[in-house]
Design a protein around this motif. Structure first.
Motif, mmCIF file in Angstrom:
data_model
loop_
_atom_site.group_PDB
_atom_site.id
_atom_site.type_symbol
_atom_site.label_atom_id
_atom_site.label_comp_id
_atom_site.label_asym_id
_atom_site.label_seq_id
_atom_site.Cartn_x
_atom_site.Cartn_y
_atom_site.Cartn_z
ATOM 1 N N ASP A 142 0.821 -1.201 0.000
ATOM 2 C CA ASP A 142 0.000 0.000 0.000
ATOM 3 C C ASP A 142 0.864 1.264 0.000
ATOM 4 O O ASP A 142 0.524 2.246 -0.649
ATOM 5 N N TYR A 143 1.979 1.202 0.738
ATOM 6 C CA TYR A 143 2.862 2.363 0.803
ATOM 7 C C TYR A 143 3.446 2.659 -0.576
ATOM 8 O O TYR A 143 3.458 3.806 -1.031
ATOM 9 N N ALA A 144 3.909 1.628 -1.256
ATOM 10 C CA ALA A 144 4.478 1.808 -2.598
ATOM 11 C C ALA A 144 3.415 2.331 -3.558
ATOM 12 O O ALA A 144 3.698 3.192 -4.399
ATOM 13 N N LYS A 145 2.203 1.837 -3.443
ATOM 14 C CA LYS A 145 1.119 2.269 -4.333
ATOM 15 C C LYS A 145 0.698 3.710 -4.052
ATOM 16 O O LYS A 145 0.125 4.367 -4.918
ATOM 17 N N SER A 146 1.000 4.221 -2.871
ATOM 18 C CA SER A 146 0.574 5.584 -2.520
ATOM 19 C C SER A 146 1.510 6.654 -3.056
ATOM 20 O O SER A 146 1.200 7.834 -3.000
ATOM 21 N N ARG A 147 2.675 6.251 -3.601
ATOM 22 C CA ARG A 147 3.644 7.225 -4.099
ATOM 23 C C ARG A 147 3.486 7.470 -5.586
ATOM 24 O O ARG A 147 3.253 6.558 -6.351
ATOM 25 N N SER A 148 3.606 8.721 -5.971
ATOM 26 C CA SER A 148 3.604 9.101 -7.384
ATOM 27 C C SER A 148 4.706 10.121 -7.616
ATOM 28 O O SER A 148 5.071 10.862 -6.706
ATOM 29 N N SER A 149 5.222 10.155 -8.822
ATOM 30 C CA SER A 149 6.159 11.216 -9.183
ATOM 31 C C SER A 149 5.393 12.520 -9.276
ATOM 32 O O SER A 149 4.266 12.549 -9.765
ATOM 33 N N VAL A 150 5.998 13.587 -8.804
ATOM 34 C CA VAL A 150 5.343 14.897 -8.810
ATOM 35 C C VAL A 150 6.203 15.871 -9.597
ATOM 36 O O VAL A 150 7.409 15.962 -9.391
ATOM 37 N N ARG A 151 5.543 16.577 -10.508
ATOM 38 C CA ARG A 151 6.179 17.637 -11.284
ATOM 39 C C ARG A 151 5.359 18.904 -11.052
ATOM 40 O O ARG A 151 4.218 18.973 -11.476
ATOM 41 N N PRO A 166 -0.206 12.472 -12.846
ATOM 42 C CA PRO A 166 -0.799 11.724 -13.957
ATOM 43 C C PRO A 166 -1.096 10.289 -13.532
ATOM 44 O O PRO A 166 -0.411 9.734 -12.670
ATOM 45 N N GLU A 167 -2.123 9.724 -14.128
ATOM 46 C CA GLU A 167 -2.405 8.319 -13.876
ATOM 47 C C GLU A 167 -1.350 7.508 -14.620
ATOM 48 O O GLU A 167 -1.073 7.752 -15.786
ATOM 49 N N SER A 168 -0.746 6.587 -13.926
ATOM 50 C CA SER A 168 0.326 5.800 -14.514
ATOM 51 C C SER A 168 -0.082 4.324 -14.476
ATOM 52 O O SER A 168 0.189 3.616 -13.504
ATOM 53 N N LEU A 169 -0.770 3.915 -15.520
ATOM 54 C CA LEU A 169 -1.254 2.536 -15.575
ATOM 55 C C LEU A 169 -0.083 1.576 -15.673
ATOM 56 O O LEU A 169 0.912 1.857 -16.348
ATOM 57 N N ARG A 170 -0.201 0.450 -15.056
ATOM 58 C CA ARG A 170 0.833 -0.583 -15.072
ATOM 59 C C ARG A 170 0.359 -1.768 -15.891
ATOM 60 O O ARG A 170 -0.830 -2.052 -15.974
ATOM 61 N N ARG A 171 1.303 -2.451 -16.492
ATOM 62 C CA ARG A 171 0.994 -3.650 -17.246
ATOM 63 C C ARG A 171 0.438 -4.713 -16.304
ATOM 64 O O ARG A 171 0.844 -4.774 -15.133
#
Length: 169
Positions: free
Chosen positions: A1-10, A159-164
């Motif tokens: 859950d912690y890993a899923k909560s992180r996103s790159s921010v610009r 941005p939404e970053s969909l994963r394979r």
């Protein structure tokens, strides 16, 4: 859950608050806990908080136009090549990648947003970055990270970053 909560921010729309050197150093300490080849501890970190230098870096890197200039700090992650053998040419990037993963999770824990940039520069930009930021010739630039710290009331858009699907991986 912690890993899923992180996103790159610009951050294109506002500037970061100041990020103190000791705040970044605490994150570096966590980054250092990452595994590394033969415990060589070859990763080096160059912290840039000067806005003018960050803007000059942005012009050279080309992949961070419009958002690096708003950062509270820029971190350049290098590997000391003197600590590797010639046949180990992939290891500096692996060591740096593991370090950066730990580092950005530590930043997230301290409410510092991040965006990893590659350390590959076009043409003679690599030499210019080295000169600008006083990076020794024995250190290879592996990656760069822009950091932001903003008040809780600031809206952060990612941005939404969909994963394979995992079966494809």
């Amino acid at each position: 859950d912690y890993a899923k909560s992180r996103s790159s921010v610009r951050m294109y729309h506002c500037s970061s608050e100041s990020i103190e050197r000791d705040e970044i150093q605490k994150c570096v300490e966590i980054g250092q806990l990452a595994p590394n080849a033969c415990n060589r501890q070859a990763i080096r970190v160059h912290i840039v908080r000067n806005k003018e230098l960050i803007s000059m870096f942005e012009e050279l890197q080309l992949g961070c136009s419009g958002f690096a200039q708003n950062a509270g700090a820029l971190v350049i992650v290098t590997a000391d090549l003197e600590l590797y053998e010639g046949s180990e040419f992939r290891l500096p990037s692996i060591d740096a990648g593991l370090f950066m993963l730990n580092f950005i999770y530590a930043c997230q824990d301290k409410n510092i947003y991040s965006c990893i940039l590659n350390g590959a520069f076009p043409g003679d930009a690599n030499d210019k970055v080295r000169e600008l930021l006083h990076i020794p010739s024995n250190e290879d630039i592996e990656g760069c990270i822009v950091l932001y710290k903003v008040s809780e009331s600031t809206t952060i858009r990612v941005p939404e970053s969909l994963r394979r699907p995992v079966d494809e991986v």
